[in-house]
Write an enzyme that holds these catalytic residues in place. Structure first.
Site, PDB file in Angstrom:
ATOM      1  N   CYS A 298      14.136  10.760   6.200  1.00  0.00           N
ATOM      2  CA  CYS A 298      14.092  10.458   7.638  1.00  0.00           C
ATOM      3  C   CYS A 298      15.458  10.617   8.283  1.00  0.00           C
ATOM      4  CB  CYS A 298      13.616   9.031   7.840  1.00  0.00           C
ATOM      5  SG  CYS A 298      14.744   7.838   7.114  1.00  0.00           S
TER       6      CYS A 298
ATOM      7  N   GLU B 117       9.556  16.455  15.189  1.00  0.00           N
ATOM      8  CA  GLU B 117       9.982  16.284  13.793  1.00  0.00           C
ATOM      9  C   GLU B 117       9.226  17.259  12.895  1.00  0.00           C
ATOM     10  OE1 GLU B 117       8.579  12.834  11.464  1.00  0.00           O
ATOM     11  OE2 GLU B 117      10.699  12.486  11.023  1.00  0.00           O
TER      12      GLU B 117
ATOM     13  N   GLU C 124       9.982   1.514  10.583  1.00  0.00           N
ATOM     14  CA  GLU C 124      10.979   2.567  10.346  1.00  0.00           C
ATOM     15  C   GLU C 124      10.225   3.883  10.473  1.00  0.00           C
ATOM     16  OE1 GLU C 124      13.926  -0.288   9.633  1.00  0.00           O
ATOM     17  OE2 GLU C 124      13.980   1.832  10.140  1.00  0.00           O
TER      18      GLU C 124
ATOM     19  N   LYS D 196       0.871  -1.171   0.000  1.00  0.00           N
ATOM     20  CA  LYS D 196       0.000   0.000   0.000  1.00  0.00           C
ATOM     21  C   LYS D 196       0.913   1.228   0.000  1.00  0.00           C
ATOM     22  CE  LYS D 196      -1.618   3.017   2.006  1.00  0.00           C
ATOM     23  NZ  LYS D 196      -1.500   4.460   1.640  1.00  0.00           N
TER      24      LYS D 196
HETATM   25  N1  LIG Z   1      12.725   5.596   9.592  1.00  0.00           N
HETATM   26  C1  LIG Z   1      12.707   5.586   8.260  1.00  0.00           C
HETATM   27  O1  LIG Z   1      13.431   4.821   7.586  1.00  0.00           O
HETATM   28  C2  LIG Z   1      11.787   6.526   7.544  1.00  0.00           C
HETATM   29  C3  LIG Z   1      11.920   6.627   6.165  1.00  0.00           C
HETATM   30  C4  LIG Z   1      11.077   7.516   5.487  1.00  0.00           C
HETATM   31  C5  LIG Z   1      10.110   8.269   6.163  1.00  0.00           C
HETATM   32  N2  LIG Z   1      10.000   8.121   7.499  1.00  0.00           N
HETATM   33  C6  LIG Z   1       9.014   8.909   8.227  1.00  0.00           C
HETATM   34  O2  LIG Z   1       7.785   8.964   7.488  1.00  0.00           O
HETATM   35  C7  LIG Z   1       7.140  10.214   7.707  1.00  0.00           C
HETATM   36  C8  LIG Z   1       6.812  10.861   6.377  1.00  0.00           C
HETATM   37  O3  LIG Z   1       6.107   9.934   5.577  1.00  0.00           O
HETATM   38  P1  LIG Z   1       4.509   9.976   5.515  1.00  0.00           P
HETATM   39  O4  LIG Z   1       4.006  11.357   5.746  1.00  0.00           O
HETATM   40  O5  LIG Z   1       4.095   9.240   4.299  1.00  0.00           O
HETATM   41  O6  LIG Z   1       4.119   9.105   6.803  1.00  0.00           O
HETATM   42  P2  LIG Z   1       2.638   8.683   7.221  1.00  0.00           P
HETATM   43  O7  LIG Z   1       2.787   7.926   8.474  1.00  0.00           O
HETATM   44  O8  LIG Z   1       1.703   9.827   7.166  1.00  0.00           O
HETATM   45  O9  LIG Z   1       2.165   7.678   6.036  1.00  0.00           O
HETATM   46  C9  LIG Z   1       2.962   6.579   5.695  1.00  0.00           C
HETATM   47  C10 LIG Z   1       2.069   5.513   5.065  1.00  0.00           C
HETATM   48  O10 LIG Z   1       1.175   5.040   6.048  1.00  0.00           O
HETATM   49  C11 LIG Z   1      -0.168   5.093   5.571  1.00  0.00           C
HETATM   50  N3  LIG Z   1      -1.033   5.319   6.725  1.00  0.00           N
HETATM   51  C12 LIG Z   1      -1.331   6.502   7.328  1.00  0.00           C
HETATM   52  N4  LIG Z   1      -2.136   6.309   8.395  1.00  0.00           N
HETATM   53  C13 LIG Z   1      -2.349   4.948   8.472  1.00  0.00           C
HETATM   54  C14 LIG Z   1      -3.098   4.102   9.341  1.00  0.00           C
HETATM   55  N5  LIG Z   1      -3.799   4.592  10.377  1.00  0.00           N
HETATM   56  N6  LIG Z   1      -3.092   2.760   9.107  1.00  0.00           N
HETATM   57  C15 LIG Z   1      -2.391   2.236   8.070  1.00  0.00           C
HETATM   58  N7  LIG Z   1      -1.664   2.992   7.191  1.00  0.00           N
HETATM   59  C16 LIG Z   1      -1.647   4.325   7.405  1.00  0.00           C
HETATM   60  C17 LIG Z   1      -0.152   6.228   4.574  1.00  0.00           C
HETATM   61  O11 LIG Z   1      -1.226   6.112   3.662  1.00  0.00           O
HETATM   62  C18 LIG Z   1       1.206   6.016   3.907  1.00  0.00           C
HETATM   63  O12 LIG Z   1       1.114   5.015   2.923  1.00  0.00           O
HETATM   64  C19 LIG Z   1       8.111  11.044   8.526  1.00  0.00           C
HETATM   65  O13 LIG Z   1       7.769  10.968   9.889  1.00  0.00           O
HETATM   66  C20 LIG Z   1       9.452  10.343   8.314  1.00  0.00           C
HETATM   67  O14 LIG Z   1      10.337  10.533   9.398  1.00  0.00           O
HETATM   68  C21 LIG Z   1      10.821   7.271   8.218  1.00  0.00           C
HETATM   69  O1  LIG Z   2      13.718   8.726   4.471  1.00  0.00           O
HETATM   70  C1  LIG Z   2      14.358   7.761   4.935  1.00  0.00           C
HETATM   71  C2  LIG Z   2      15.418   7.135   4.209  1.00  0.00           C
HETATM   72  C3  LIG Z   2      15.686   5.829   4.386  1.00  0.00           C
HETATM   73  C4  LIG Z   2      16.729   5.243   3.649  1.00  0.00           C
HETATM   74  C5  LIG Z   2      16.915   3.872   3.665  1.00  0.00           C
HETATM   75  O2  LIG Z   2      16.017   3.085   4.214  1.00  0.00           O
HETATM   76  C6  LIG Z   2      18.089   3.236   3.048  1.00  0.00           C
HETATM   77  O3  LIG Z   2      19.022   3.938   2.628  1.00  0.00           O
HETATM   78  O4  LIG Z   2      18.094   1.981   3.017  1.00  0.00           O
END
Ligand SMILES: NC(=O)c1ccc[n+]([C@@H]2O[C@H](COP(=O)([O-])OP(=O)(O)OC[C@H]3O[C@@H](n4cnc5c(N)ncnc54)[C@H](O)[C@@H]3O)[C@@H](O)[C@H]2O)c1
Ligand SMILES: O=C/C=C/C=C(\O)C(=O)O
Length: 479
Positions: free
Chosen positions: A290, A383, A256, A180
């Site tokens: 992230c 964040e 993550e 998804k």
């Molecule tokens: N740690 C990592 O590797 C990493 C990598 C990339 C992004 N991020 C984090 O992701 C965030 C930005 O991405 P975003 O805005 O898409 O995150 P988000 O949590 O808003 O959405 C991520 C995904 O989850 C889905 N989603 C949202 N609510 C849900 C629910 N209640 N149940 C199931 N699915 C749900 C969304 O449709 C989307 O596909 C930031 O906080 C960033 O730090 C972390």
């Molecule tokens: O936004 C987050 C970036 C994550 C990067 C990785 O998961 C990677 O480099 O494997």
């Protein structure tokens, strides 16, 4: 690329549709189908059915490795299409898609094809006296069994990179996957489905359902009783919601999540390198990674110089991409306003750029450097996920560590120093899952990747991903 669901080997667009909006200029790019509960159920059913065949069967590793390599080759063959789709959805600079997103997607599949061997760890047992039942020698070996149906839920910031970072090991281990993708970035997920269809994987081994998260496709999928594991990347609050939703089925999760990553710049650092690295770690992809830095701590003797040079570099940035949506742009701007209200000095940026062209209809914000806030300020603790950092001084190594670790998050950190004894002393004491010393985002796909505290659960990468996406089974044979 027209976004479509991909369920049981069939592309379909049933369900209501929602608009896909360009973050560059706010124009509508197309319509995306919103998966209903029925579509999600069809996908999970198709994934379950795919597991009754040879995919995932013991000894199938060579065939799966070959399939992963065909997928990687398919991505390479449609490289330009993937670049176009990712740039259209995210508005990122084309060079980023060409050098990071698409090469890493193919690389993710090749990394797990290379790693994937039936690795029975063999050992001979000396029975534990008084505890082992029976006597004599036994042959122990470990095999790995797939989990079953894996739900992959991915974010909008690195749509293709991060979804394939989970899909590749999940398939390598013989699972069936229902992806998804984010509602903001559906295009490369659909294109990947075409590549996987052409790679000849059995129908149902890989599925895509589009739609929103809460109360929609994401929630339907992660709460589905037919799902055996969830691999999620996104906000920490969303992770908590998914955990609650999956709790009744005790579904294992790999998370993550968010971050508020610190940089520690010591006075003995190569300041040019520290500056270049910190500009990259704060402003790459407009801070929508992230791993990006949002808190910079600089040893006091070089603090004023570092702030002045960092601010000058931020002001000189051009060609940076927009925030993914108007909503996220407004969130980032609200933190700019909040920081001012909390007493910040805005030494660079703090507003919306005026380009005088179509980009003024998009969702851009200025790269921003802040100072002067207390560590308790919301702009320092929460964040923001945009091109912004707060810079503060420190006087001792212990103070630097205390500042860096004073966060509900713990994903990634950078440490800049020429003193390698200090580097090896400090790095293990930083409470994050990843510590880069004199570099940022230098990646080896076999290393453990993930965060601690509110930044995640578990690790991905190399064997760590195989450990999550498969069940090790001990077989003990009396000799
Ligand atoms: N740690 C990592 O590797 C990493 C990598 C990339 C992004 N991020 C984090 O992701 C965030 C930005 O991405 P975003 O805005 O898409 O995150 P988000 O949590 O808003 O959405 C991520 C995904 O989850 C889905 N989603 C949202 N609510 C849900 C629910 N209640 N149940 C199931 N699915 C749900 C969304 O449709 C989307 O596909 C930031 O906080 C960033 O730090 C972390
Ligand atoms: O936004 C987050 C970036 C994550 C990067 C990785 O998961 C990677 O480099 O494997």
């Amino acid at each position: 690329m027209k976004a479509e669901h991909y369920v049981g080997g069939v592309f379909r667009s049933d369900g209501p549709a929602f608009p896909l909006v360009s973050p560059v200029d706010g124009t509508e790019l197309g319509a995306v189908p919103e998966a209903t509960r029925e579509v999600v159920d069809d996908a999970v059913t198709a994934a379950r059915a795919a597991l009754t065949g040879t995919w995932g069967a013991p000894g199938g590793e060579p065939e799966r490795a070959a399939a992963l390599r065909r997928i990687a080759d398919g991505i390479d063959a449609r490289f330009a299409e993937f670049v176009e789709a990712e740039v259209a959805d995210t508005g990122r600079p084309r060079e980023f898609a060409e050098t990071v997103d698409v090469p890493r997607a193919a690389g993710n599949f090749r990394a797990y094809a290379d790693l994937l061997y039936g690795r029975p760890e063999r050992s001979y047992t000396t029975p534990v006296p008084g505890w082992s039942v029976g006597a004599g020698q036994a042959l122990n070996y470990t095999v790995r069994r797939p989990l079953g149906v894996v739900a992959v839920v991915s974010p909008w910031n690195l749509p293709l990179l991060l979804s394939t970072w989970k899909i590749a090991p999940a398939l390598a281990c013989g699972n069936a996957v229902v992806l998804k993708p984010s509602e903001e970035t559906p295009s490369t997920a659909t294109l990947l489905a075409h590549v996987i269809a052409d790679a000849g994987l059995p129908d149902g081994v890989f599925n895509v359902v589009h739609g929103h998260g809460a109360g929609a496709a994401g929630e339907f999928l992660t709460g589905h009783q037919g799902v055996d594991a969830i691999a999620f990347t996104g906000e920490s609050a969303t992770g908590a919601a998914i955990m609650r939703n999956a709790a009744d089925h005790v579904t294992p999760v790999s998370f993550e999540l968010g971050g508020k990553n610190p940089a520690l710049v010591f006075a003995d650092a190569d300041l040019d390198a520290a500056l270049d690295g910190t500009v990259r770690s704060c402003f790459t992809h407009s801070g929508q990674i992230c791993l990006c830095t949002e808190r910079v701590y600089v040893e006091r003797p070089v603090f004023d110089e570092f702030v002045a040079r960092l601010a000058a570099r931020a002001r000189a940035l051009d060609g940076y991409g927009p925030m993914i949506s108007a909503e996220h742009r407004d969130k980032v701007l609200s933190y700019y306003a909040l920081a001012r209200a909390e007493g910040a000095t805005v030494v660079a940026g703090g507003g919306v750029p005026e380009f005088g062209d179509a980009r003024d209809g998009g969702f851009h914000v200025e790269p921003t450097v802040l100072t002067g806030l207390p560590e308790t300020a919301r702009a320092v603790r929460e964040e923001i996920f945009g091109p912004v950092c707060h810079v503060a001084p420190f006087d001792t190594e212990d103070e630097a560590l205390r500042l860096a670790n004073d966060s509900p998050y713990g994903l990634a950190a950078t440490v800049w120093t020429r003193d390698l004894s200090r580097a090896h002393r400090v790095a293990p004491r930083v409470e994050t899952g990843i510590v880069w010393v004199n570099c940022w985002n230098l990646r080896d796909l076999r290393t453990p990747f993930g965060g601690v505290k509110a930044s995640g659960i578990g690790r991905e990468g190399g064997e760590y991903s195989l450990d999550f996406f498969s069940e090790p089974v001990n077989v003990c044979v009396q000799i």
